[in-house]
Design a protein around this motif. Structure first.
Motif, short mmCIF file in Angstrom:
data_model
loop_
_atom_site.label_atom_id
_atom_site.label_comp_id
_atom_site.label_asym_id
_atom_site.label_seq_id
_atom_site.Cartn_x
_atom_site.Cartn_y
_atom_site.Cartn_z
N GLY A 599 0.43 -1.16 -0.44
CA GLY A 599 -0.03 -0.18 -0.18
C GLY A 599 0.58 1.19 -0.07
O GLY A 599 0.32 2.49 -0.84
N ALA A 600 2.06 0.98 0.15
CA ALA A 600 3.03 2.27 0.76
C ALA A 600 3.66 2.72 -0.56
O ALA A 600 3.07 4.32 -1.19
N ASP A 601 3.70 2.10 -1.42
CA ASP A 601 3.85 2.06 -3.03
C ASP A 601 3.28 2.48 -4.19
O ASP A 601 3.05 3.26 -5.16
N THR A 602 1.88 2.04 -3.39
CA THR A 602 0.67 2.59 -4.13
C THR A 602 0.43 4.04 -3.89
O THR A 602 0.17 4.77 -4.74
N THR A 603 -0.05 4.13 -2.56
CA THR A 603 0.42 5.76 -1.72
C THR A 603 0.83 7.07 -2.70
O THR A 603 1.17 7.83 -3.27
N LYS A 604 2.36 5.85 -2.94
CA LYS A 604 3.56 6.89 -3.79
C LYS A 604 3.23 7.42 -5.55
O LYS A 604 3.25 8.47 -6.18
N ALA A 605 2.45 6.11 -5.76
CA ALA A 605 2.01 6.24 -7.39
C ALA A 605 1.21 6.88 -7.51
O ALA A 605 0.96 8.34 -8.28
N ILE A 606 -0.16 7.79 -6.59
CA ILE A 606 -1.20 7.73 -7.03
C ILE A 606 -0.49 9.67 -6.60
O ILE A 606 -0.83 10.89 -7.34
N LEU A 607 0.45 9.25 -5.72
CA LEU A 607 0.79 11.37 -5.39
C LEU A 607 1.87 11.49 -6.51
O LEU A 607 1.54 12.61 -7.02
N ARG A 608 2.42 10.75 -7.37
CA ARG A 608 2.51 11.37 -8.30
C ARG A 608 1.89 11.74 -9.51
O ARG A 608 2.45 12.57 -10.51
N ILE A 609 0.73 11.05 -9.76
CA ILE A 609 -0.44 11.30 -10.83
C ILE A 609 -0.94 11.95 -10.27
O ILE A 609 -1.57 12.61 -11.77
N GLU A 610 -1.81 12.27 -9.20
CA GLU A 610 -2.64 12.96 -8.81
C GLU A 610 -2.33 14.31 -9.27
O GLU A 610 -3.63 14.92 -10.11
N LYS A 611 -1.49 15.04 -9.18
CA LYS A 611 -0.92 16.39 -10.04
C LYS A 611 -1.11 16.63 -11.20
O LYS A 611 -1.99 17.86 -11.84
N LEU A 612 -1.85 15.81 -12.44
CA LEU A 612 -1.37 16.25 -13.18
C LEU A 612 -2.97 15.64 -14.34
O LEU A 612 -2.93 15.95 -15.34
N PHE A 613 -3.89 14.93 -13.07
CA PHE A 613 -5.31 15.15 -13.47
C PHE A 613 -6.55 15.64 -12.64
O PHE A 613 -6.02 16.27 -11.80
N SER A 614 -6.99 16.15 -13.80
CA SER A 614 -8.46 16.97 -13.27
C SER A 614 -9.25 15.86 -12.18
O SER A 614 -9.54 16.68 -10.69
N LEU A 615 -9.62 15.06 -12.69
CA LEU A 615 -10.56 14.15 -11.37
C LEU A 615 -9.63 12.46 -11.72
O LEU A 615 -9.38 11.85 -12.97
N ILE A 616 -9.88 11.73 -10.05
CA ILE A 616 -9.75 10.59 -10.64
C ILE A 616 -10.81 9.76 -10.36
O ILE A 616 -11.58 10.03 -9.39
N ILE A 617 -10.57 8.49 -10.98
CA ILE A 617 -11.57 7.76 -10.64
C ILE A 617 -11.50 6.83 -9.94
O ILE A 617 -10.70 6.23 -10.76
N VAL A 618 -12.09 6.02 -8.73
CA VAL A 618 -11.37 4.63 -8.51
C VAL A 618 -12.65 3.78 -8.54
O VAL A 618 -14.08 4.94 -7.39
N GLY A 619 -12.66 2.25 -7.88
CA GLY A 619 -13.51 1.48 -7.49
C GLY A 619 -13.60 1.33 -5.66
O GLY A 619 -13.02 2.49 -5.48
N LYS A 620 -14.97 1.35 -5.10
CA LYS A 620 -14.68 1.36 -3.51
C LYS A 620 -13.88 -0.04 -3.14
O LYS A 620 -12.74 -0.43 -2.29
#
Length: 667
Positions: A599-620
């Motif tokens: 999960g720590a690597d997943t958090t880092k990956a999302i931190l890298r990409i979230e600044k590039l997008f207006s909206l992020i869609i995920v499943g619950k």
């Protein structure tokens, strides 16, 4: 002032508050089935108890000489509206199908009582005894109600309007209204009218809801519920005489009382079944109509005080009322669940919406801050000639100063919904021919809102319900939060008959609005870990990618070494299928892989990409026990969002996000 007198005056205030919460115009909206059920239930209770009374009187004439038994039957045969509405509110089923029928039926039962007792009985006495006294009493009562409506009602409204608009009612105005109420109660006692009932009628003629109804209800509720009502019930309970129940007469009176409840039960359930109401719902409705409460207690106390009934019938009526109401409440709680009707509902998701001509979306909004973000999501769903969208907008308004929830389809909305309706109307005009728009307003307590949402979703066969996140930002980046909305979202996720999306707009702090009406290209991301919810989120993302101004990037987050026993569907399969049959997706969907260990690597990956997008869609939900969420599920403060949604909701992220849950598995 004695404790008993204090409690009597307190009950005047309490019943005034109950009356203020009711809109008498609801009587004009009662349907035919409620009228028939109410009349049949009322008449059958009188008929059953009357038959048993005559049988006992013929067998034991000496036991049937007490006229108080007949008085007791006349008053106890009624299912009073304040009692039924309070019971339904406590059980949180007032806006369910059975709840709405019970409210209307109790209104009919109340009306039957007052018409029957006030007009027919007084008229009959006047004719038989050849006296004008009952007619005089009727004229006095009608005159008293006319004074309440034509004199005191305008006076109280005038006092309320003297208060500055938008500000709380001043103490002086509130005290003036209470003084008027106490004068009404005192004059009612002097003129021979029941003070608590006159206070209830006085509240009834005043407008419910804000500003007057909500202020009076809020200020009077705490004192009434925590002090006055318990004190009054204790005083009435002390008047009972259990020692008087040891003779044979008490047994005959008890049989008559039980026959009254049985008649109410049988009359209600039979008439309900004749209107093709399901047996379970008919049974619940019959039990609800047998429940008694505070107003019945006040009537019994009044009859005892004027010596219309004796201690023995009074005691038996109280004990029977407590036992029957307690058993009925328990049965209704255990057997009636409004959400059970959704469990046999056909599967409705975004993924299986392809055969339908239009995607059906139920969009819920609470405040004006929710409107433009919700419209952006609706516009992003790509309403075109080939992919039309049916939008059902539900404006959820917390019920204030009223006891009756309402759900209305607004062609000409009221002031509270007018601004929101106009904005959605502009959205409809912008997509003329591609969007079918229906606007609804639900005024109900937060705890009852899930039923309105789920019923609408089921009625219109929605593919997805989109709910606002319970936190939002306004100008100046001020964060607002509503715990009631959070609880509402949790209940909808559990009970919805279709897929559910929780949308959080953060454009105020990130300045990354979707901007779909402009020609800007908006970048959205979908994070895929695997599972039914992720596949549903992917389907909605691919639908959005068809919009001319949208580009989608799908990130497949996976562990370095996939276990053979782990079955994670490769999103390439869905992408190939969608792109093969939709040329508008070519060149607009990018696929990337993110290899992680935990999960720590997943958090880092999302931190890298979230600044590039207006909206992020995920499943619950994702694949169970996935290493990708290891460590994230243990610290999930917002379980309604799932591990990734909970992560995106933290202050470390500034991107707007949409969390999607596929239709619950028990469907």
């Amino acid at each position: 002032m004695t404790l008993s007198t204090f409690a009597e005056f307190g009950m005047v205030i309490h019943f005034f508050k109950m009356g203020v919460q009711i809109d008498p115009r609801q009587i004009l909206k009662i349907e035919k089935q409620a009228i028939v059920i109410g009349v049949v239930g009322h008449v059958s209770s009188l008929a059953f108890s009357g038959v048993v009374l005559n049988i006992i009187g013929s067998l034991y004439p000496e036991e049937n000489r007490d006229p108080s038994v007949r008085v007791l039957l006349l008053t106890s045969s009624v299912s009073t509206f304040p009692v039924v509405s309070a019971f339904l509110t406590e059980m949180n089923i007032i806006n369910s199908e059975v709840g709405r029928i019970a409210v209307s039926t109790s209104l009919v039962s109340d009306s039957c009582m007052w018409v029957l007792y006030f007009v027919l009985i007084n008229g009959t006495i006047a004719i038989r005894q050849e006296t004008y006294k009952p007619i005089t009493e009727m004229i006095v009562s009608v005159s008293y109600f006319a004074i309440l409506f034509f004199l005191l009602r305008p006076l109280v409204i005038w006092i309320s309007n003297r208060n500055p608009r938008g500000k709380p009612m001043t103490e002086s105005h509130f005290i003036w209204i209470i003084c008027i109420l106490l004068i009404v109660g005192f004059t009612a006692s002097v003129s021979g009218q029941p003070p608590f009932f006159i206070a209830f009628c006085f509240g009834l003629v005043l407008p419910d809801g804000p500003p007057l109804g909500s202020v009076l209800t809020e200020r009077l509720d705490t004192v009434g519920s925590t002090l006055i009502v318990p004190s009054y019930c204790t005083i009435v309970g002390l008047k009972t005489s259990p020692r008087s129940l040891g003779d044979f007469k008490s047994l005959t009176i008890e049989l008559i009382l039980l026959s009254l409840y049985l008649g109410k039960f049988m009359g209600t359930i039979v008439s309900s079944l004749l209107f093709q109401i399901e047996f379970g719902d008919s049974l619940a409705l019959s039990l609800i109509m047998c429940c008694k409460g505070l107003m019945d207690l006040c009537f019994l106390n009044l009859l005892l005080n004027v010596k219309a009934i004796g201690e023995q019938p009074f005691t038996l009526a109280i004990f029977t009322m407590v036992v029957v109401t307690g058993c009925a409440s328990l049965c209704v709680y255990l057997m009636y669940d409004p959400s059970r009707k959704c469990r046999g509902y056909v599967k409705k998701t975004v993924r299986n919406s392809q055969p339908e001509p239009a995607l059906k979306i139920l969009a819920c909004v609470h405040y004006e801050e929710n409107v433009y973000p919700m419209i952006n999501i609706l516009q992003a769903s790509n309403p075109t000639e080939d992919t039309p969208v049916s939008v059902f907008v539900l404006h959820l308004v917390e019920l204030s100063g009223s006891v009756l929830p309402t759900l209305t389809k607004d062609k000409s909305p009221n002031k509270s919904s007018e601004g929101i309706h106009n904005v959605f109307d502009q959205f409809h005009k912008h997509n003329e021919g591609y969007v079918e728009l229906h606007f609804f307003t639900a005024k109900t307590p937060f705890v009852s809102m899930p039923y309105d949402i789920c019923n609408l979703a089921m009625e219109f066969m929605s593919n997805i319900v989109i709910m606002p996140f319970h936190k939002w930002f306004t100008e100046g980046n001020i964060e607002y939060s509503n715990a009631s909305i959070k609880t509402l979202n949790q209940h909808v996720l559990k009970k919805a008959p279709c897929s559910v999306g929780i949308f959080a707009d953060r454009s105020q702090i990130s300045e990354k609005a979707l901007g779909l009406y402009e020609k800007l290209i908006c970048e959205i991301a979908m994070i895929y870990l695997g599972g039914g919810d992720d596949q549903e989120a992917l389907s909605f993302s691919l639908r959005m990618a068809q919009h001319p101004n949208m580009r989608l990037t799908v990130f497949w987050v996976r562990v370095n070494t996939q276990s053979k026993s782990r079955k994670t569907k490769n999103p390439y399969i869905d992408l190939r299928e969608q792109i093969r049959y939709s040329s508008c997706l070519e060149g607009k969907v990018t696929f990337k892989e993110e290899v992680v260990e935990d999960g720590a690597d997943t958090t880092k990956a999302i931190l890298r990409i979230e600044k590039l997008f207006s909206l992020i869609i995920v499943g619950k939900h994702h694949v169970k026990d996935s290493p990708c969420t290891l460590g994230l599920t243990e610290w999930c403060e917002l379980p309604e969002l799932g591990p990734l949604g909970n992560l995106l909701a933290t202050s470390d992220f500034t991107c707007s996000f949409l969390v999607i849950q596929e239709q619950p598995r028990w469907f």
